[in-house]
Design an enzyme around this catalytic site. Structure first.
Site, mmCIF file in Angstrom:
data_model
loop_
_atom_site.group_PDB
_atom_site.id
_atom_site.type_symbol
_atom_site.label_atom_id
_atom_site.label_comp_id
_atom_site.label_asym_id
_atom_site.label_seq_id
_atom_site.Cartn_x
_atom_site.Cartn_y
_atom_site.Cartn_z
ATOM 1 N N ASP A 108 17.396 -18.330 24.057
ATOM 2 C CA ASP A 108 16.006 -18.632 24.375
ATOM 3 C C ASP A 108 15.437 -17.483 25.213
ATOM 4 O OD1 ASP A 108 13.920 -21.040 24.484
ATOM 5 O OD2 ASP A 108 13.884 -20.039 26.421
ATOM 6 N N GLU A 151 10.612 -19.499 20.249
ATOM 7 C CA GLU A 151 11.399 -18.385 20.790
ATOM 8 C C GLU A 151 12.893 -18.684 20.810
ATOM 9 O OE1 GLU A 151 10.406 -20.903 24.432
ATOM 10 O OE2 GLU A 151 9.624 -20.490 22.437
#
Length: 238
Positions: A108, A151
């Site tokens: 992430d 993301e």
């Protein structure tokens, strides 16, 4: 098709055409030579025309095959990052056998929302592209990296235990953190690592475990890699 193969096909068609012409002439013994020559020449002409038609059809077949292959790649790939997309991830999970060692890395981008909100989506897109390049550089050719959503990125490493996967994850993390992103804020990522059969008995459990390890990394400083272990509070981070 290679030149040698084309030549072999052409000669084969030519020979068959000549033989066909001889047969159509009803035998050398019973006809005049000019009729035999006429049949053979006619057969050769039709043979050449057939060969040229074959080459055209083969060329069109190859073009269609390449187009279909390219379309399939585009359907499986995330257009922005060049990684595989979520649909491909869901399909590939079904092909992972729970009888071989493999590991998963959940990634992430830290504070990614700030890049989008403060600097615009074009900057956020560039961050994702740069991170994806670092991931491609840091994994093997047979490893699979997917844009899981937003993301978030997942990597599946077949035949790799989680200690080795941790080394891969750290390589990716340090590569990303070394990017010169000035004058914008530094790019960092957090990563969670898990492995089969240590952290679960199904691929879904392995993915859940590395996601838990990722959340632990995010809530304990970010810009770090965490290997899942039984001491992590599952209820707190699940």
């Amino acid at each position: 098709m290679k030149y040698k193969a084309k030549l072999e096909i052409f000669i084969s068609i030519l020979v068959l055409s000549i033989l066909n012409g001889v047969v159509l002439s009803k035998g050398i013994v019973y006809i005049y030579c000019y009729r035999l020559l006429y049949c053979v020449l006619t057969a050769i002409i039709f043979g050449v025309l057939y060969y040229l038609s074959f080459l055209r059809v083969y060329s069109e077949y190859n073009l269609l095959k390449q187009t279909n292959k390219q379309l399939l790649i585009e359907l499986k790939t995330d257009k922005l990052t060049g990684l595989f997309n979520r649909g491909t991830f869901d399909l590939d999970l079904k092909n992972i056998l729970d009888s071989e060692i493999y590991s998963a890395i959940f990634i992430d981008v830290d504070d990614f929302r700030n890049f989008n909100n403060e600097y615009g989506h074009s900057v956020g897109d560039k961050v994702l592209i740069d991170v994806s390049k670092a991931i491609k550089y840091g994994i093997r050719k047979n490893d699979m990296a997917y844009r899981y959503g937003g993301e978030e990125i997942v990597i599946i490493l077949k035949g790799c235990d989680k200690e080795s996967a941790f080394i891969v994850a750290e390589k990716i993390r340090t590569n990303v953190s070394s990017f010169d992103n000035s004058p914008l804020p530094k790019i960092t990522i957090s990563l969670g690592v898990s492995g089969y059969p240590y952290d679960g008995q199904t691929v879904e459990e392995i993915i859940r475990a590395c996601d838990v390890a990722l959340l632990y990394a995010k809530k304990n400083g970010k810009n770090k890699t965490v290997i899942f272990n039984k001491n992590i509070d599952l209820l707190k981070y699940n």
